[in-house]
Design a protein around this motif. Sequence first.
Motif, PDB file in Angstrom:
ATOM      1  N   ILE A   1       6.389  -7.675  -0.547  1.00  0.00           N
ATOM      2  CA  ILE A   1       7.373  -8.029   0.488  1.00  0.00           C
ATOM      3  C   ILE A   1       6.931  -9.188   1.375  1.00  0.00           C
ATOM      4  O   ILE A   1       7.669  -9.584   2.276  1.00  0.00           O
ATOM      5  CB  ILE A   1       7.694  -6.803   1.374  1.00  0.00           C
ATOM      6  CG1 ILE A   1       6.438  -6.358   2.157  1.00  0.00           C
ATOM      7  CG2 ILE A   1       8.234  -5.661   0.542  1.00  0.00           C
ATOM      8  CD1 ILE A   1       6.724  -5.243   3.145  1.00  0.00           C
ATOM      9  N   GLY A   2       5.752  -9.752   1.115  1.00  0.00           N
ATOM     10  CA  GLY A   2       5.308 -10.902   1.888  1.00  0.00           C
ATOM     11  C   GLY A   2       4.776 -10.568   3.265  1.00  0.00           C
ATOM     12  O   GLY A   2       4.587 -11.471   4.089  1.00  0.00           O
ATOM     13  N   PHE A   3       4.533  -9.288   3.541  1.00  0.00           N
ATOM     14  CA  PHE A   3       4.009  -8.886   4.842  1.00  0.00           C
ATOM     15  C   PHE A   3       2.516  -9.180   4.890  1.00  0.00           C
ATOM     16  O   PHE A   3       1.748  -8.705   4.071  1.00  0.00           O
ATOM     17  CB  PHE A   3       4.261  -7.389   5.071  1.00  0.00           C
ATOM     18  CG  PHE A   3       3.834  -6.892   6.417  1.00  0.00           C
ATOM     19  CD1 PHE A   3       4.653  -7.008   7.521  1.00  0.00           C
ATOM     20  CD2 PHE A   3       2.579  -6.296   6.588  1.00  0.00           C
ATOM     21  CE1 PHE A   3       4.262  -6.544   8.772  1.00  0.00           C
ATOM     22  CE2 PHE A   3       2.175  -5.824   7.823  1.00  0.00           C
ATOM     23  CZ  PHE A   3       3.017  -5.955   8.922  1.00  0.00           C
ATOM     24  N   GLU A   4       2.100  -9.996   5.864  1.00  0.00           N
ATOM     25  CA  GLU A   4       0.706 -10.432   5.951  1.00  0.00           C
ATOM     26  C   GLU A   4      -0.184  -9.289   6.433  1.00  0.00           C
ATOM     27  O   GLU A   4       0.050  -8.699   7.480  1.00  0.00           O
ATOM     28  CB  GLU A   4       0.588 -11.612   6.910  1.00  0.00           C
ATOM     29  CG  GLU A   4      -0.790 -12.261   6.933  1.00  0.00           C
ATOM     30  CD  GLU A   4      -1.130 -12.990   5.653  1.00  0.00           C
ATOM     31  OE1 GLU A   4      -2.309 -12.957   5.256  1.00  0.00           O
ATOM     32  OE2 GLU A   4      -0.218 -13.587   5.042  1.00  0.00           O
ATOM     33  N   THR A   5      -1.194  -8.969   5.632  1.00  0.00           N
ATOM     34  CA  THR A   5      -2.145  -7.914   5.981  1.00  0.00           C
ATOM     35  C   THR A   5      -3.522  -8.532   6.225  1.00  0.00           C
ATOM     36  O   THR A   5      -3.758  -9.709   5.937  1.00  0.00           O
ATOM     37  CB  THR A   5      -2.246  -6.872   4.854  1.00  0.00           C
ATOM     38  OG1 THR A   5      -2.666  -7.526   3.648  1.00  0.00           O
ATOM     39  CG2 THR A   5      -0.896  -6.211   4.604  1.00  0.00           C
TER      40      THR A   5
ATOM     41  N   ARG B   1      -1.177 -11.877  12.915  1.00  0.00           N
ATOM     42  CA  ARG B   1      -1.182 -12.225  11.492  1.00  0.00           C
ATOM     43  C   ARG B   1       0.163 -12.770  11.046  1.00  0.00           C
ATOM     44  O   ARG B   1       0.253 -13.766  10.323  1.00  0.00           O
ATOM     45  CB  ARG B   1      -1.534 -11.002  10.639  1.00  0.00           C
ATOM     46  CG  ARG B   1      -2.954 -10.524  10.750  1.00  0.00           C
ATOM     47  CD  ARG B   1      -3.292  -9.584   9.595  1.00  0.00           C
ATOM     48  NE  ARG B   1      -2.304  -8.524   9.430  1.00  0.00           N
ATOM     49  CZ  ARG B   1      -2.362  -7.342  10.013  1.00  0.00           C
ATOM     50  NH1 ARG B   1      -3.356  -7.082  10.855  1.00  0.00           N
ATOM     51  NH2 ARG B   1      -1.445  -6.428   9.781  1.00  0.00           N
ATOM     52  N   ASN B   2       1.247 -12.106  11.462  1.00  0.00           N
ATOM     53  CA  ASN B   2       2.560 -12.453  10.934  1.00  0.00           C
ATOM     54  C   ASN B   2       3.280 -13.530  11.747  1.00  0.00           C
ATOM     55  O   ASN B   2       4.229 -14.128  11.260  1.00  0.00           O
ATOM     56  CB  ASN B   2       3.421 -11.198  10.828  1.00  0.00           C
ATOM     57  CG  ASN B   2       2.951 -10.266   9.727  1.00  0.00           C
ATOM     58  OD1 ASN B   2       3.264 -10.460   8.563  1.00  0.00           O
ATOM     59  ND2 ASN B   2       2.168  -9.254  10.088  1.00  0.00           N
ATOM     60  N   CYS B   3       2.826 -13.781  12.970  1.00  0.00           N
ATOM     61  CA  CYS B   3       3.433 -14.852  13.771  1.00  0.00           C
ATOM     62  C   CYS B   3       2.704 -16.177  13.588  1.00  0.00           C
ATOM     63  O   CYS B   3       3.329 -17.236  13.528  1.00  0.00           O
ATOM     64  CB  CYS B   3       3.443 -14.467  15.255  1.00  0.00           C
ATOM     65  SG  CYS B   3       4.563 -13.113  15.648  1.00  0.00           S
TER      66      CYS B   3
END
Length: 292
Positions: free
Chosen positions: A96-100, A126-128
């Motif tokens: 889903i492209g969610f940055e971990t 991480r995601n911003c």
Amino acid sequence: MNPPHPGTNLTGPPGHIGYPGPQAGYAVPPPGYASPGPVGFPVQHQPVTGHPGAPTQVPWMPAPLPPLNCPPGLEYLTQIDQLLIHQQIELLEVLIGFETNNKYEIKNSLGQRIYFAAEDTDCCTRNCCGPSRPFTMRILDNMGREVITLERPLRCTSCCFPCCLQEIEIQAPPGVPVGYVTQTWHPCLPKFTIQNERREDVLRISGPCVICSCCADIDFEVKSLDDKYVVGKISKHWTGLIKELFTDVDNFGIQFPLDLDVKMKAVMLGACFLIDFMFFEMTRGEQRAGVW
């Protein structure tokens, strides 16, 4: 590049200032410090000692006796001239492209794990901020001890603004700086300077003008301060078409002189992580593929 024979002088002609050599002498290990293997002899099969979050099927490198004045945990680096860094695949990012948080295995040339590195950054950052994010990277040994900490502050990512360039601080043990990697402004080339704990320049890193991973490795050369001698390199390895297209998982190799000061070896490891985030952490649709 063939690694130099131990004791080889890479500093050039007499009077030339090159990389710092090793610190002489060996001390008796401190109380409670256990060496899991024979001193100075890498074994092929090491009993596995894992910690939460780390894979357990790969053997660990036995720890040699620590040299005099060697920061705890860096004794592993005294006997090697090459590191292999393998980033682990995170299914959530792929699906889903969610940055971990990134996780890495750090191995020697025999495939034995030396360290396990784990990013420690909050979800919002991480995601911003994406690959430009500030981060803390915690590097653990086979006993689960944090032996190296990398701190990257939030800095400008555009080469058009030389006032706030990228850098990373390397601490070993955590809280004790042993060196820094600072970006050197250049309109076309990725350039960095390796510094010791006193912020004195020690080595330089120079990358290619075109950062494009297309069926080939990408080399960042590590040179003496006068750029006359190549003493090592940091290479981004081609991982295959599928991984390159659909993930941001990267593999790196680091080569350095066997007799390089272990602190500078740790700083080169930090430089590798900074290079990864700056140039190769983007999703494949965003990866830089031109003049940096």
